[in-house]
Design a protein around this motif. Structure first.
Motif, short mmCIF file in Angstrom:
data_model
loop_
_atom_site.label_atom_id
_atom_site.label_comp_id
_atom_site.label_asym_id
_atom_site.label_seq_id
_atom_site.Cartn_x
_atom_site.Cartn_y
_atom_site.Cartn_z
N ILE B 24 0.61 -1.13 -0.32
CA ILE B 24 0.41 0.31 0.06
C ILE B 24 0.97 1.35 0.07
CG2 ILE B 24 -1.76 0.98 1.50
CD1 ILE B 24 -2.29 -1.10 2.83
N GLU B 25 0.40 1.71 -1.14
CA GLU B 25 2.16 3.18 -1.03
C GLU B 25 0.61 4.70 -0.64
OE1 GLU B 25 2.07 3.65 -5.07
OE2 GLU B 25 3.35 1.62 -5.88
N VAL B 26 1.06 4.78 0.17
CA VAL B 26 0.35 6.07 1.16
C VAL B 26 0.71 6.97 0.35
CG1 VAL B 26 -0.09 6.56 3.18
CG2 VAL B 26 0.24 4.72 3.47
N ASP B 27 0.11 7.76 -0.42
CA ASP B 27 -0.17 9.33 -0.87
C ASP B 27 -0.83 10.59 -1.16
OD1 ASP B 27 -1.83 9.35 -3.05
OD2 ASP B 27 -1.81 7.41 -3.19
N LYS B 28 -0.21 11.23 -1.46
CA LYS B 28 -0.94 12.63 -1.28
C LYS B 28 -2.16 12.78 -1.22
CE LYS B 28 2.73 15.11 -2.20
NZ LYS B 28 3.72 15.61 -2.24
N THR B 29 -2.66 12.41 -2.41
CA THR B 29 -3.77 12.65 -3.30
C THR B 29 -4.57 11.80 -2.37
OG1 THR B 29 -2.73 13.03 -5.44
CG2 THR B 29 -5.42 12.65 -5.45
N THR B 30 -3.62 10.78 -1.92
CA THR B 30 -5.54 9.83 -1.37
C THR B 30 -5.84 10.14 -0.20
OG1 THR B 30 -4.42 8.05 -3.19
CG2 THR B 30 -6.56 7.66 -1.57
N ILE B 31 -4.55 10.94 0.57
CA ILE B 31 -4.97 11.16 2.19
C ILE B 31 -6.41 12.68 1.83
CG2 ILE B 31 -3.79 12.67 3.96
CD1 ILE B 31 -1.49 10.77 3.77
N ARG B 32 -5.45 13.39 0.59
CA ARG B 32 -6.12 14.67 0.87
C ARG B 32 -8.26 14.22 -0.02
NH1 ARG B 32 -1.73 16.59 -2.72
NH2 ARG B 32 -0.21 17.84 -1.93
N MET B 33 -8.04 12.93 -0.52
CA MET B 33 -9.26 12.73 -0.93
C MET B 33 -10.33 11.98 0.45
SD MET B 33 -9.26 10.81 -4.42
CE MET B 33 -11.43 10.65 -4.82
N PHE B 34 -8.79 11.15 1.12
CA PHE B 34 -10.24 10.72 2.36
C PHE B 34 -10.29 11.82 2.83
CE2 PHE B 34 -9.95 8.89 6.50
CZ PHE B 34 -10.55 7.91 6.41
N ALA B 35 -9.48 12.94 3.41
CA ALA B 35 -9.67 14.07 4.70
C ALA B 35 -10.77 14.53 4.38
CB ALA B 35 -8.53 14.47 4.89
N ARG B 36 -10.95 14.94 2.68
CA ARG B 36 -12.16 15.70 2.41
C ARG B 36 -13.79 15.33 2.72
NH1 ARG B 36 -13.05 17.20 -4.12
NH2 ARG B 36 -15.62 18.60 -3.26
N ALA B 37 -13.67 13.65 2.29
CA ALA B 37 -14.58 12.81 2.69
C ALA B 37 -15.17 13.09 4.18
CB ALA B 37 -13.85 11.90 2.29
#
Lengths: 144, 160
Positions: B24-37
């Motif tokens: 699992i690559e923890v990446d910035k875009t996925t974190i931003r999408m998750f936090a926004r959700a």
């Protein structure tokens, strides 16, 4: 972020400020994309009703994440959310508020950390507890 | 009178079987999408420089980010849910999410490459308002690049 809360300033039994999030269909679609859970009962009304539900329901894992946000916003910049556990006992319907609560159950020091354990839960606008659980956070000390 | 158990030998044999490791690559875009959700407004989840000013290596993964790996681990050549969840026939066809328990042992940030393995930790049965049900608890352990366990996820699926 709100003002920093410190370990010395909190007591067992104390409630933390609640967090209310209205789980609109837009929020549920954002969660589907953000989490990767595309089960249609959460955003397709026809699909949800065909499974016997009255309407779309809020994702359980979104409620877990909201409980995490409740704790994150309470512990402030210097605190850390270490554990969030909850059970999905009741459904929350689309377009309803999910009201997140927490109450401190225990303070302790472990391995140099100031640990606070909490009872956490979500309520519907009618006051039904649908998602009971527990949280663990660490807080900074005024003495450090 | 207790009803006959629906837990088969095949189900019991599946308990504790470790899955193949997933990356699992923890990446910035996925974190931003998750936090926004989730509705986060704290900029540590959106602005890397701000996150660094607060002591993080990069954007930290919000609570719940791990354990909702549908997006990061999705591959079209794999089933949408990890195979470990139900490697056996169940007498029940409907599924509910019963509960989630996530522990972070240290901050997980964008740039982390995690390796996860999963197993069925427990299978129990119960009768409730929705009738007889099976409760299947899966456990996923996440290690970072150095091999340290950084997080653990436990999720309970209800079949009824």
């Amino acid at each position: 972020m709100s003002d920093q809360v410190y370990f010395e300033d909190v007591q067992e039994g104390q409630e933390i400020p609640p967090l209310t999030e209205k789980c609109t269909s837009q929020r549920l679609v954002m969660w589907a994309a953000g989490s990767g859970d595309f089960y249609q009962i959460h955003y397709d009304k026809d699909f949800a009703q065909n499974t016997g539900l009255p309407d779309r329901i809020t994702h359980g894992a979104l409620k877990h994440a909201l409980l995490g946000r409740l704790l994150h916003e309470w512990v402030g910049d210097q605190g850390r959310v270490k554990r969030v556990a909850c059970q999905y006992r009741g459904m929350d319907m689309v377009n309803e508020d999910v009201i997140c609560h927490g109450r401190i159950t225990k303070k302790s020091q472990q391995g140099g950390e100031n640990i606070v354990e909490l009872e956490i839960w979500t309520e519907t606008p009618q006051g039904q507890k649908t998602t009971p659980g527990t949280g663990v956070v660490s807080l900074p000390s005024r003495g450090q | 009178m207790a009803e006959a158990s629906v837990i088969t030998d095949e189900m019991r044999a599946a308990i504790g079987q470790e899955s193949e490791p997933l990356t699992i690559e923890v990446d910035k875009t996925t974190i931003r999408m998750f936090a926004r959700a989730v509705g986060y407004t704290d900029l540590i989840y959106y602005d890397e420089e701000y996150a660094k000013s607060k002591g993080y290596r990069s954007l930290p993964a919000p609570m719940g980010f791990l354990g909702n790996p549908g997006n990061p681990i999705f591959r079209p050549d794999r089933p949408p849910r990890p195979a470990y969840i139900m490697p056996f026939e169940s007498p029940y066809k409907r599924i509910l999410n019963g509960g989630t328990d996530v522990e972070y042992y240290e901050p997980i940030c964008a740039g982390n490459i995690l390796t996860s393995t999963s197993k069925i930790a427990e299978i129990t049965e119960r009768s409730g308002s929705i009738g007889p049900m099976l409760l299947i608890t899966g456990e996923t352990t996440y290690k970072n690049q150095e091999g340290r366990v950084v997080a653990r996820f436990r999720g309970t699926l209800v079949q009824y």
